[in-house]
Scaffold this active site. Sequence first.
Site, PDB file in Angstrom:
ATOM      1  N   TYR A  32       0.820  -1.216   0.000  1.00 59.37           N
ATOM      2  CA  TYR A  32       0.000   0.000   0.000  1.00 59.37           C
ATOM      3  C   TYR A  32       0.848   1.258   0.000  1.00 59.37           C
ATOM      4  CZ  TYR A  32       0.951   0.948   4.961  1.00 59.37           C
ATOM      5  OH  TYR A  32       1.574   1.252   6.148  1.00 59.37           O
ATOM      6  N   ARG A  51       8.020   4.019  -4.975  1.00 53.95           N
ATOM      7  CA  ARG A  51       8.147   3.087  -3.850  1.00 53.95           C
ATOM      8  C   ARG A  51       7.084   1.988  -3.935  1.00 53.95           C
ATOM      9  NH1 ARG A  51       7.852   5.379   2.165  1.00 53.95           N
ATOM     10  NH2 ARG A  51       5.645   5.537   1.634  1.00 53.95           N
ATOM     11  N   ARG A  99      -8.095 -19.990  -1.421  1.00 46.99           N
ATOM     12  CA  ARG A  99      -7.014 -19.841  -0.447  1.00 46.99           C
ATOM     13  C   ARG A  99      -5.965 -20.946  -0.566  1.00 46.99           C
ATOM     14  NH1 ARG A  99      -5.449 -21.182   4.701  1.00 46.99           N
ATOM     15  NH2 ARG A  99      -4.533 -19.478   5.908  1.00 46.99           N
ATOM     16  N   HIS A 101      -1.450 -20.971   0.256  1.00 50.18           N
ATOM     17  CA  HIS A 101      -0.333 -20.074   0.575  1.00 50.18           C
ATOM     18  C   HIS A 101       0.502 -19.725  -0.649  1.00 50.18           C
ATOM     19  CE1 HIS A 101      -1.507 -21.032   4.610  1.00 50.18           C
ATOM     20  NE2 HIS A 101      -0.496 -20.387   5.145  1.00 50.18           N
ATOM     21  N   LYS A 146       6.411  -1.955   1.911  1.00 53.68           N
ATOM     22  CA  LYS A 146       5.225  -1.348   2.555  1.00 53.68           C
ATOM     23  C   LYS A 146       4.067  -2.338   2.453  1.00 53.68           C
ATOM     24  CE  LYS A 146       3.337   3.324   3.214  1.00 53.68           C
ATOM     25  NZ  LYS A 146       3.460   3.352   4.656  1.00 53.68           N
ATOM     26  N   GLU A 178      12.570   2.315  13.967  1.00 53.92           N
ATOM     27  CA  GLU A 178      11.650   3.368  13.501  1.00 53.92           C
ATOM     28  C   GLU A 178      10.383   3.326  14.341  1.00 53.92           C
ATOM     29  OE1 GLU A 178      10.148   2.715   9.510  1.00 53.92           O
ATOM     30  OE2 GLU A 178       9.859   0.573   9.876  1.00 53.92           O
ATOM     31  N   LEU A 202      11.201   1.290   6.892  1.00 54.54           N
ATOM     32  CA  LEU A 202      10.628   1.764   5.634  1.00 54.54           C
ATOM     33  C   LEU A 202      11.395   3.022   5.214  1.00 54.54           C
ATOM     34  CD1 LEU A 202       8.242   1.344   3.605  1.00 54.54           C
ATOM     35  CD2 LEU A 202       7.138   3.235   4.795  1.00 54.54           C
TER      36      LEU A 202
HETATM   37  N1  PDD Z   1       3.139   5.253   7.355  1.00 59.27           N
HETATM   38  N2  PDD Z   1       7.815   3.792   8.759  1.00 59.27           N
HETATM   39  C1  PDD Z   1       6.631   3.146   8.801  1.00 59.27           C
HETATM   40  C2  PDD Z   1       6.578   1.811   9.464  1.00 59.27           C
HETATM   41  C3  PDD Z   1       5.485   3.730   8.229  1.00 59.27           C
HETATM   42  O1  PDD Z   1       4.309   3.072   8.270  1.00 59.27           O
HETATM   43  C4  PDD Z   1       5.574   5.021   7.653  1.00 59.27           C
HETATM   44  C5  PDD Z   1       4.403   5.692   7.015  1.00 59.27           C
HETATM   45  C6  PDD Z   1       6.826   5.661   7.640  1.00 59.27           C
HETATM   46  C7  PDD Z   1       7.022   7.011   7.006  1.00 59.27           C
HETATM   47  O2  PDD Z   1       6.960   6.931   5.607  1.00 59.27           O
HETATM   48  P1  PDD Z   1       6.452   8.139   4.717  1.00 59.27           P
HETATM   49  O3  PDD Z   1       7.266   9.322   5.107  1.00 59.27           O
HETATM   50  O4  PDD Z   1       6.727   7.694   3.338  1.00 59.27           O
HETATM   51  O5  PDD Z   1       4.995   8.342   5.024  1.00 59.27           O
HETATM   52  C8  PDD Z   1       7.923   5.008   8.193  1.00 59.27           C
HETATM   53  C9  PDD Z   1       1.983   5.671   6.628  1.00 59.27           C
HETATM   54  C10 PDD Z   1       1.746   7.124   6.615  1.00 59.27           C
HETATM   55  C11 PDD Z   1       0.776   4.875   7.101  1.00 59.27           C
HETATM   56  O6  PDD Z   1       0.943   3.669   7.226  1.00 59.27           O
HETATM   57  O7  PDD Z   1      -0.297   5.448   7.308  1.00 59.27           O
END
Ligand code: PDD
Length: 290
Positions: A32, A51, A99, A101, A146, A178, A202
């Site tokens: 996403y 990305r 379904r 895997h 992501k 993070e 991320l």
């Molecule tokens: N989240 N690290 C993680 C685990 C994240 O989920 C996000 C962003 C970031 C920051 O990434 P960016 O600057 O590209 O938004 C870092 C989004 C906003 C969300 O899941 O809603």
Amino acid sequence: MKFAILNGKIIERSEAKVDIEDRGYQFGDGVYEVIRVYNGKMFTVTEHLNRFVKSLDSIGITLPYTMDHLTKLLEDLIAKNNLQLGTIYMQITRGVTPRNHAFPSENVSPSLVAYTKEAARPLENLKIGVKTIVTEDIRWLRCDIKSLNLLGNLLAKQKAAEVGCFEAIQHRGQDVTEGSSSNIFIVKNGMIITHQSDNLILKGITKDVILQVCERNSIPVEERTFTLDEFMDADEVFLSSTTAEVMPIIEVDGKKVGDGLPGPVTKRLQEWFEQEIEKQCGALQDKILN
Ligand code: PDD
């Protein structure tokens, strides 16, 4: 919001339904993006789409649209929903199939869903800063993707929410990685330090904008792992994300960071970040320093 995108078409939000055998629903088998919209325009859209494709590549899904087509679709959705200030959420899953895997062998089309949400900038928090906790990072080893699989992130965020905090800052042993939905930065003696973009975090788009702004303004940056001790001993701490922008952190586990107020380096970065938004999306009505 009245309209959503389902598999390449803009339809009524109430009609946008997915199949119970969608692999996103069954396995979290998809990826996403969340893109910020200011003044009806997407901020850093190319970076987000790049990305998105990278995440898709990492799990073996081919984007079923050209970048231009997808961008146009998202722009059309913003226009139809008359979104001025908010976010676009979009996800692609491996598609609908019984379904199992292992990936489906027959040609199953990936499913695309996107919708918009009105969201003000978190100006109060941007001005006064937010409280956080620290928690062990229990996630998998491909946090650079992501992925829709967010259970580790959700459990961390919930821990923070339960004690009235904005974010949970994760660490693997002594190393800070993070936030549950943000990247983390510390400032020590004028130097900005943030975890290198590897498989453990991320690669945030907001983080990248901050790093570019720092380079242009000759602010020294080290992208490296830093420890919990360095983190607790920092002069300033802030987090970054699409929705939180450059957010000062004023408290960690009940202890004040510095003097408990947003620091000068963080505030300067906030100003520069607003300038970047204005370059791409036009003048902001309310600003942090107003
Ligand atoms: N989240 N690290 C993680 C685990 C994240 O989920 C996000 C962003 C970031 C920051 O990434 P960016 O600057 O590209 O938004 C870092 C989004 C906003 C969300 O899941 O809603």
